[in-house]
Scaffold this motif. Sequence first.
Motif, PDB file in Angstrom:
ATOM      1  N   ASN A   1      37.026  31.496  45.333  1.00 19.25           N
ATOM      2  CA  ASN A   1      35.982  31.008  45.502  1.00 19.25           C
ATOM      3  C   ASN A   1      34.692  31.505  44.871  1.00 19.25           C
ATOM      4  N   ASP A   2      34.812  32.578  44.215  1.00 20.28           N
ATOM      5  CA  ASP A   2      33.721  32.963  43.184  1.00 20.28           C
ATOM      6  C   ASP A   2      34.133  32.429  41.721  1.00 20.28           C
ATOM      7  N   LYS A   3      35.164  31.899  41.689  1.00 14.57           N
ATOM      8  CA  LYS A   3      35.654  31.347  40.290  1.00 14.57           C
ATOM      9  C   LYS A   3      36.072  32.115  39.200  1.00 14.57           C
ATOM     10  N   THR A   4      36.405  33.576  39.761  1.00 14.02           N
ATOM     11  CA  THR A   4      36.792  34.568  38.791  1.00 14.02           C
ATOM     12  C   THR A   4      38.261  34.861  38.723  1.00 14.02           C
ATOM     13  N   LEU A   5      38.891  34.392  39.426  1.00 15.53           N
ATOM     14  CA  LEU A   5      40.294  34.504  39.799  1.00 15.53           C
ATOM     15  C   LEU A   5      41.217  33.349  39.597  1.00 15.53           C
ATOM     16  N   VAL A   6      42.078  33.351  38.845  1.00 16.69           N
ATOM     17  CA  VAL A   6      42.812  32.051  38.532  1.00 16.69           C
ATOM     18  C   VAL A   6      44.138  32.469  38.916  1.00 16.69           C
TER      19      VAL A   6
ATOM     20  N   GLN B   1      48.659  35.732  37.845  1.00 16.72           N
ATOM     21  CA  GLN B   1      47.261  35.814  38.305  1.00 16.72           C
ATOM     22  C   GLN B   1      46.360  36.607  37.507  1.00 16.72           C
ATOM     23  N   TYR B   2      45.151  35.979  37.067  1.00 16.23           N
ATOM     24  CA  TYR B   2      44.364  36.930  36.249  1.00 16.23           C
ATOM     25  C   TYR B   2      42.919  36.668  36.623  1.00 16.23           C
ATOM     26  N   ARG B   3      42.229  37.795  36.428  1.00 12.83           N
ATOM     27  CA  ARG B   3      40.724  37.737  36.434  1.00 12.83           C
ATOM     28  C   ARG B   3      40.230  37.062  35.177  1.00 12.83           C
ATOM     29  N   ILE B   4      39.208  36.177  35.303  1.00 14.18           N
ATOM     30  CA  ILE B   4      38.634  35.597  34.257  1.00 14.18           C
ATOM     31  C   ILE B   4      37.484  36.703  34.063  1.00 14.18           C
ATOM     32  N   LYS B   5      37.425  37.155  32.875  1.00 17.05           N
ATOM     33  CA  LYS B   5      36.493  38.153  32.350  1.00 17.05           C
ATOM     34  C   LYS B   5      35.370  37.607  31.696  1.00 17.05           C
ATOM     35  N   LYS B   6      35.856  36.381  30.904  1.00 10.68           N
ATOM     36  CA  LYS B   6      34.964  35.592  29.944  1.00 10.68           C
ATOM     37  C   LYS B   6      35.628  34.340  29.920  1.00 10.68           C
ATOM     38  N   LEU B   7      34.673  33.332  30.007  1.00  7.81           N
ATOM     39  CA  LEU B   7      34.871  31.892  29.607  1.00  7.81           C
ATOM     40  C   LEU B   7      33.580  31.449  29.098  1.00  7.81           C
TER      41      LEU B   7
ATOM     42  N   TRP C   1      41.290  37.065  29.923  1.00  5.40           N
ATOM     43  CA  TRP C   1      42.152  37.160  31.118  1.00  5.40           C
ATOM     44  C   TRP C   1      42.523  38.817  31.118  1.00  5.40           C
ATOM     45  N   GLU C   2      42.287  39.319  32.433  1.00  5.60           N
ATOM     46  CA  GLU C   2      42.880  40.490  32.962  1.00  5.60           C
ATOM     47  C   GLU C   2      43.794  40.325  34.077  1.00  5.60           C
ATOM     48  N   ASN C   3      45.234  40.822  33.683  1.00 14.90           N
ATOM     49  CA  ASN C   3      45.907  40.596  34.521  1.00 14.90           C
ATOM     50  C   ASN C   3      45.655  41.131  35.869  1.00 14.90           C
ATOM     51  N   ALA C   4      45.536  40.720  36.999  1.00 17.21           N
ATOM     52  CA  ALA C   4      45.311  41.033  38.426  1.00 17.21           C
ATOM     53  C   ALA C   4      46.456  41.485  39.180  1.00 17.21           C
TER      54      ALA C   4
ATOM     55  N   ASP D   1      47.205  41.000  29.803  1.00 16.62           N
ATOM     56  CA  ASP D   1      45.909  40.649  29.701  1.00 16.62           C
ATOM     57  C   ASP D   1      46.144  39.742  28.494  1.00 16.62           C
ATOM     58  N   LYS D   2      45.171  38.861  28.568  1.00 22.25           N
ATOM     59  CA  LYS D   2      45.197  37.775  27.164  1.00 22.25           C
ATOM     60  C   LYS D   2      43.969  37.220  26.697  1.00 22.25           C
ATOM     61  N   ARG D   3      43.832  37.107  25.535  1.00 23.06           N
ATOM     62  CA  ARG D   3      42.625  36.407  25.067  1.00 23.06           C
ATOM     63  C   ARG D   3      43.157  35.083  24.692  1.00 23.06           C
ATOM     64  N   LEU D   4      42.425  34.017  25.129  1.00 24.71           N
ATOM     65  CA  LEU D   4      42.653  32.569  24.697  1.00 24.71           C
ATOM     66  C   LEU D   4      41.349  32.197  23.884  1.00 24.71           C
ATOM     67  N   VAL D   5      41.859  31.171  23.262  1.00 21.47           N
ATOM     68  CA  VAL D   5      40.915  30.461  22.492  1.00 21.47           C
ATOM     69  C   VAL D   5      41.394  29.020  22.637  1.00 21.47           C
ATOM     70  N   ARG D   6      40.177  28.181  22.348  1.00 22.24           N
ATOM     71  CA  ARG D   6      40.215  26.860  22.790  1.00 22.24           C
ATOM     72  C   ARG D   6      40.942  26.273  21.583  1.00 22.24           C
ATOM     73  N   SER D   7      41.894  25.330  22.152  1.00 24.45           N
ATOM     74  CA  SER D   7      42.936  24.663  21.084  1.00 24.45           C
ATOM     75  C   SER D   7      41.872  23.537  20.344  1.00 24.45           C
ATOM     76  N   SER D   8      42.258  23.263  19.239  1.00 27.76           N
ATOM     77  CA  SER D   8      41.685  21.970  18.605  1.00 27.76           C
ATOM     78  C   SER D   8      42.035  20.701  19.115  1.00 27.76           C
ATOM     79  N   GLU D   9      43.477  20.660  19.350  1.00 32.53           N
ATOM     80  CA  GLU D   9      43.938  19.552  19.940  1.00 32.53           C
ATOM     81  C   GLU D   9      43.873  19.580  21.442  1.00 32.53           C
ATOM     82  N   GLN D  10      43.253  18.635  22.004  1.00 29.76           N
ATOM     83  CA  GLN D  10      43.172  18.609  23.209  1.00 29.76           C
ATOM     84  C   GLN D  10      44.206  17.256  23.938  1.00 29.76           C
TER      85      GLN D  10
END
Length: 133
Positions: free
Chosen positions: A83-88, A100-106, A113-116, A124-133
């Motif tokens: 509901n608070d859009k911080t957990l995926v 399941q991850y807590r979104i720490k930054k977007l 992501w922090e593994n929940a 835990d993961k750091r993701l970067v926007r892909s240039s190809e969508q």
Amino acid sequence: MKEIYKVLIPAIIILVLTSCKKDEKIAIDNLIGKWTVANDNPTFVYDGYITYKFNSDMTCVKNIYNALQHRDTSIYRTYVLSNDKTLVTLYDKNKIYTEQYRIKKLNSKEMIWENASPKDGNEDKRLVRSSEQ
């Protein structure tokens, strides 16, 4: 009395400034699109990549490419946001939880992501926007 204020007011200002923690903004509208898991460990060489493509219909495709085996695997998932859009939370086709991850930054370029669920084998993961969508 003036001497107390000369000491007390700067002390209060310092306390307020040091106690304020800067929260990273979570702009959930940026979730839709393709994200690549970043390798931040310079001593670890990963021969391939992992991407997550989030769609607006609450589906997600996790793509794992292994360059050594020349294998490209696509895993189809659905996802739910808290509901608070911080957990995926990602589910397989049988509606069984897989990640399941807590979104720490977007933001538009980076997601952290922090593994929940620490005992599920994910990290835990750091993701970067892909240039190809």
